[in-house]
Design a protein around this motif. Structure first.
Motif, PDB file in Angstrom:
ATOM      1  N   ALA A 258       0.941  -1.229  -0.002  1.00 29.40           N
ATOM      2  CA  ALA A 258       0.035  -0.080  -0.008  1.00 29.40           C
ATOM      3  C   ALA A 258       0.915   1.351   0.105  1.00 29.40           C
ATOM      4  CB  ALA A 258      -1.060  -0.037   1.289  1.00 29.40           C
ATOM      5  N   ASN A 259       0.481   2.477   0.261  1.00 25.02           N
ATOM      6  CA  ASN A 259       1.057   3.561   0.249  1.00 25.02           C
ATOM      7  C   ASN A 259       2.050   3.650   1.320  1.00 25.02           C
ATOM      8  OD1 ASN A 259      -0.225   4.591  -2.061  1.00 25.02           O
ATOM      9  ND2 ASN A 259      -1.840   5.414  -1.047  1.00 25.02           N
ATOM     10  N   GLY A 260       3.457   4.156   1.030  1.00 21.04           N
ATOM     11  CA  GLY A 260       4.178   4.265   2.122  1.00 21.04           C
ATOM     12  C   GLY A 260       4.317   3.006   2.933  1.00 21.04           C
ATOM     13  N   ILE A 261       4.362   3.148   4.243  1.00 16.35           N
ATOM     14  CA  ILE A 261       4.365   2.067   5.233  1.00 16.35           C
ATOM     15  C   ILE A 261       2.798   1.460   5.386  1.00 16.35           C
ATOM     16  CG2 ILE A 261       4.949   1.287   7.692  1.00 16.35           C
ATOM     17  CD1 ILE A 261       6.877   3.378   7.829  1.00 16.35           C
ATOM     18  N   GLY A 262       2.681   0.407   4.639  1.00 13.09           N
ATOM     19  CA  GLY A 262       1.360  -0.329   4.815  1.00 13.09           C
ATOM     20  C   GLY A 262       0.899  -1.366   3.853  1.00 13.09           C
ATOM     21  N   TYR A 263       0.065  -2.255   3.882  1.00 11.09           N
ATOM     22  CA  TYR A 263      -0.200  -3.166   3.062  1.00 11.09           C
ATOM     23  C   TYR A 263      -1.926  -3.328   2.698  1.00 11.09           C
ATOM     24  CZ  TYR A 263       3.778  -4.799   5.897  1.00 11.09           C
ATOM     25  OH  TYR A 263       5.076  -5.008   6.233  1.00 11.09           O
ATOM     26  N   TRP A 264      -1.864  -3.709   1.378  1.00  7.06           N
ATOM     27  CA  TRP A 264      -3.055  -4.287   1.057  1.00  7.06           C
ATOM     28  C   TRP A 264      -3.448  -5.655   1.514  1.00  7.06           C
ATOM     29  CZ3 TRP A 264      -7.661  -2.271  -0.770  1.00  7.06           C
ATOM     30  CH2 TRP A 264      -7.464  -0.990  -1.207  1.00  7.06           C
ATOM     31  N   LEU A 265      -4.574  -6.063   2.128  1.00  6.86           N
ATOM     32  CA  LEU A 265      -4.710  -7.256   2.450  1.00  6.86           C
ATOM     33  C   LEU A 265      -5.997  -8.135   1.835  1.00  6.86           C
ATOM     34  CD1 LEU A 265      -4.779  -6.348   6.379  1.00  6.86           C
ATOM     35  CD2 LEU A 265      -2.709  -7.369   4.847  1.00  6.86           C
ATOM     36  N   ASP A 266      -6.174  -9.431   1.639  1.00  9.96           N
ATOM     37  CA  ASP A 266      -7.397 -10.047   1.182  1.00  9.96           C
ATOM     38  C   ASP A 266      -8.145 -10.515   2.306  1.00  9.96           C
ATOM     39  OD1 ASP A 266      -6.421 -12.242   2.600  1.00  9.96           O
ATOM     40  OD2 ASP A 266      -5.410 -13.602   0.909  1.00  9.96           O
ATOM     41  N   GLY A 278      -9.794 -10.690  -4.720  1.00  7.38           N
ATOM     42  CA  GLY A 278     -10.026 -11.007  -3.436  1.00  7.38           C
ATOM     43  C   GLY A 278      -9.443  -9.815  -2.615  1.00  7.38           C
ATOM     44  N   PHE A 279      -8.713  -8.736  -3.174  1.00  9.73           N
ATOM     45  CA  PHE A 279      -8.355  -7.621  -2.229  1.00  9.73           C
ATOM     46  C   PHE A 279      -9.513  -7.128  -1.515  1.00  9.73           C
ATOM     47  CE2 PHE A 279      -9.516  -5.059  -5.720  1.00  9.73           C
ATOM     48  CZ  PHE A 279      -9.665  -3.945  -5.329  1.00  9.73           C
ATOM     49  N   SER A 280      -9.373  -7.001  -0.228  1.00  8.42           N
ATOM     50  CA  SER A 280     -10.232  -6.583   0.631  1.00  8.42           C
ATOM     51  C   SER A 280     -10.162  -5.233   1.833  1.00  8.42           C
ATOM     52  CB  SER A 280     -10.984  -7.649   1.673  1.00  8.42           C
ATOM     53  OG  SER A 280     -11.250  -8.644   0.605  1.00  8.42           O
ATOM     54  N   GLY A 291      -4.258   4.591   8.998  1.00 12.37           N
ATOM     55  CA  GLY A 291      -5.435   4.221   8.467  1.00 12.37           C
ATOM     56  C   GLY A 291      -5.697   2.822   8.002  1.00 12.37           C
ATOM     57  N   VAL A 292      -7.077   2.336   8.555  1.00 16.67           N
ATOM     58  CA  VAL A 292      -7.442   1.022   8.080  1.00 16.67           C
ATOM     59  C   VAL A 292      -8.958   1.237   7.535  1.00 16.67           C
ATOM     60  CG1 VAL A 292      -8.430  -1.226   9.342  1.00 16.67           C
ATOM     61  CG2 VAL A 292      -6.649   0.351  10.687  1.00 16.67           C
ATOM     62  N   GLY A 293      -8.751   0.709   6.248  1.00 15.95           N
ATOM     63  CA  GLY A 293      -9.824   0.906   5.469  1.00 15.95           C
ATOM     64  C   GLY A 293     -10.121  -0.298   4.452  1.00 15.95           C
ATOM     65  N   ARG A 294     -11.400  -0.225   3.732  1.00 19.33           N
ATOM     66  CA  ARG A 294     -12.114  -1.382   3.199  1.00 19.33           C
ATOM     67  C   ARG A 294     -11.993  -0.974   1.460  1.00 19.33           C
ATOM     68  NH1 ARG A 294     -18.124  -0.308   5.187  1.00 19.33           N
ATOM     69  NH2 ARG A 294     -18.495  -1.977   3.695  1.00 19.33           N
ATOM     70  N   ALA A 295     -11.949  -2.251   0.835  1.00 17.29           N
ATOM     71  CA  ALA A 295     -12.180  -2.166  -0.510  1.00 17.29           C
ATOM     72  C   ALA A 295     -13.536  -2.236  -1.010  1.00 17.29           C
ATOM     73  CB  ALA A 295     -11.407  -3.103  -1.003  1.00 17.29           C
ATOM     74  N   PRO A 296     -13.863  -1.992  -2.296  1.00 17.07           N
ATOM     75  CA  PRO A 296     -15.343  -1.821  -2.597  1.00 17.07           C
ATOM     76  C   PRO A 296     -15.724  -3.515  -2.473  1.00 17.07           C
ATOM     77  CG  PRO A 296     -14.060  -0.824  -4.105  1.00 17.07           C
ATOM     78  CD  PRO A 296     -12.959  -1.371  -3.407  1.00 17.07           C
ATOM     79  N   GLY A 297     -17.263  -3.629  -2.201  1.00 17.56           N
ATOM     80  CA  GLY A 297     -17.465  -5.016  -2.422  1.00 17.56           C
ATOM     81  C   GLY A 297     -17.384  -5.585  -1.079  1.00 17.56           C
ATOM     82  N   VAL A 298     -17.130  -5.296  -0.040  1.00 13.28           N
ATOM     83  CA  VAL A 298     -16.906  -5.895   1.311  1.00 13.28           C
ATOM     84  C   VAL A 298     -18.305  -5.720   2.112  1.00 13.28           C
ATOM     85  CG1 VAL A 298     -15.781  -6.133   3.491  1.00 13.28           C
ATOM     86  CG2 VAL A 298     -14.218  -5.743   1.392  1.00 13.28           C
ATOM     87  N   ALA A 299     -18.836  -6.819   2.556  1.00 16.10           N
ATOM     88  CA  ALA A 299     -20.309  -6.628   3.123  1.00 16.10           C
ATOM     89  C   ALA A 299     -20.144  -5.818   4.393  1.00 16.10           C
ATOM     90  CB  ALA A 299     -20.730  -7.984   3.413  1.00 16.10           C
ATOM     91  N   SER A 300     -21.365  -4.992   4.516  1.00 19.26           N
ATOM     92  CA  SER A 300     -21.400  -4.308   5.760  1.00 19.26           C
ATOM     93  C   SER A 300     -21.590  -5.279   6.909  1.00 19.26           C
ATOM     94  CB  SER A 300     -22.569  -3.247   5.517  1.00 19.26           C
ATOM     95  OG  SER A 300     -22.358  -2.253   4.608  1.00 19.26           O
ATOM     96  N   GLY A 301     -21.306  -4.984   8.044  1.00 22.35           N
ATOM     97  CA  GLY A 301     -21.512  -5.718   9.225  1.00 22.35           C
ATOM     98  C   GLY A 301     -20.448  -6.750   9.333  1.00 22.35           C
ATOM     99  N   THR A 302     -19.327  -6.969   8.585  1.00 24.74           N
ATOM    100  CA  THR A 302     -18.248  -7.681   8.706  1.00 24.74           C
ATOM    101  C   THR A 302     -17.529  -7.266   9.553  1.00 24.74           C
ATOM    102  OG1 THR A 302     -18.242  -8.265   6.210  1.00 24.74           O
ATOM    103  CG2 THR A 302     -16.211  -8.610   7.332  1.00 24.74           C
ATOM    104  N   GLN A 303     -17.060  -8.328  10.669  1.00 22.64           N
ATOM    105  CA  GLN A 303     -16.304  -7.811  11.488  1.00 22.64           C
ATOM    106  C   GLN A 303     -14.798  -8.500  11.498  1.00 22.64           C
ATOM    107  OE1 GLN A 303     -18.602  -9.395  15.141  1.00 22.64           O
ATOM    108  NE2 GLN A 303     -19.344  -7.192  15.462  1.00 22.64           N
ATOM    109  N   THR A 304     -13.665  -7.619  11.870  1.00 16.69           N
ATOM    110  CA  THR A 304     -12.463  -8.121  11.448  1.00 16.69           C
ATOM    111  C   THR A 304     -11.478  -7.706  12.460  1.00 16.69           C
ATOM    112  OG1 THR A 304     -12.947  -8.019   8.883  1.00 16.69           O
ATOM    113  CG2 THR A 304     -10.618  -8.151   9.590  1.00 16.69           C
TER     114      THR A 304
END
Length: 329
Positions: A258-266, A278-280, A291-304
């Motif tokens: 991800a940008n700078g110090i960071g990662y994209w996660l599945d 599957g990027f999420s 910053g902790v964020g979400r990709a498009p298409g991840v369902a509302s109510g998901t707990q992570t």
């Protein structure tokens, strides 16, 4: 004549009472201790060296006390260099023992860890087996240092003290000595556990502000939140972000995606790249926050749960740990 006799008797009585002192320092001739006796500890505040051994839960590399850092005190109190003192352990000219501070005596219990150290339980009492130990202290003659350690599985909250000393073995007492007072503890001051909601919407993000956790950052990384923020703006600097798996292992090999110090996660919170099937989620360092964020298409109510650390690349014992429980709106 009668007055003279009474005067002489009074003087003799006074001298007799003064000779009844039980203070070893007042004795005309000091007691010579046998091999099986525990010599008293002569009070000498200037011979005391105080240091601490604080370990971080999960990262408990041994702590080292370099004896040459205290060469001046050793020279003053023992009349020898650090090299001579270590050599004296081999010849018997110098002894290294525990000190029972509550009784004010030397504890001549034989080593229980190797030939130059002891295991201690959570009360600071000497034990014979490593399986019963909450920690240990031993001498490394090669590096001329005192080594302190605790088990890798130590829980936060362990706290006890060990007091050890080097003394000249003159065959009579241990009056010439240096003493190390070592409080030993296992703490978890850098655990940060925010609970938050990631707003609805593609690429929405929740910002965890560094300033809100300035105490943990300063204690664990040795810098202010402002200094930390400045450091993590450069991915080539000394501070890195590592993801942590369910077993507590740090992923120190994955490259930032991800940008700078960071990662994209599945969806399983494994490192991936943007746009890959599957990027999420993403966790990336921003100016003043992570910053902790979400990709498009991840369902509302998901707990992570997002689990990561910011750690020094050169000293892995310096880190702050984030365990983030997030719900997607």
């Amino acid at each position: 004549m009668k007055k003279n006799i009474l005067y002489i008797a009074a003087v003799c009585m006074a001298l007799g009472l003064s000779a009844c002192s039980t203070d070893p320092e007042d004795a005309v001739e000091k007691h010579v201790y046998t091999e099986n006796e525990a010599p008293y500890l002569r009070t000498d505040a200037s011979a005391n060296i105080s240091t601490t051994a604080e370990f971080r839960k999960g990262h408990v590399s041994p702590k080292i006390i370099n004896l040459k850092d205290y060469a001046e005190t050793i020279q003053t109190k023992l009349g020898m260099t650090v090299d001579d003192m270590i050599a004296g352990l081999e010849t018997g000219k110098v002894v290294f023992y525990n000190i029972n501070t509550s009784r004010g005596i030397w504890d001549k219990t034989a080593p229980t860890k190797g030939t130059t150290g002891w295991y201690y339980n959570k009360s600071g009492q000497i034990v014979s087996k490593d399986s019963d130990a909450a920690g240990y202290v031993e001498i490394d003659k090669t590096t001329k240092s005192i080594v302190i350690g605790v088990p890798e599985t130590s829980s936060a909250g362990v706290s006890f003290s060990a007091t050890v000393g080097f003394a000249i073995n003159n065959g009579q007492n241990y009056d010439n000595y240096v003493r190390f007072n070592i409080p030993i503890s296992v703490t978890d001051p850098g655990l940060i556990m925010p609970v938050f909601k990631i707003p609805a919407g593609d690429y929405s993000v929740f910002e965890i502000k560094f300033a809100d956790y300035s105490t943990a950052i300063e204690k664990c990384l040795g810098m202010t939140a402002s200094e930390f923020n400045k450091t993590v703006q450069d991915s080539s600097g000394d501070i890195a972000m590592y993801l942590v798996d369910d077993a507590g292992n740090w992923d120190t090999t994955s490259k930032y995606t991800a940008n700078g110090i960071g990662y994209w996660l599945d969806g399983l919170l494994k490192v991936t790249t943007w746009g890959t099937k599957g990027f999420s989620y993403f966790v990336e360092t921003h100016d003043g926050s992570v910053g902790v964020g979400r990709a498009p298409g991840v369902a509302s109510g998901t707990q992570t749960k997002f689990h990561f650390v910011y750690a020094s690349k050169t000293d892995k014992s310096k880190f702050v740990e984030f365990v983030c429980n997030a719900t997607l709106e």
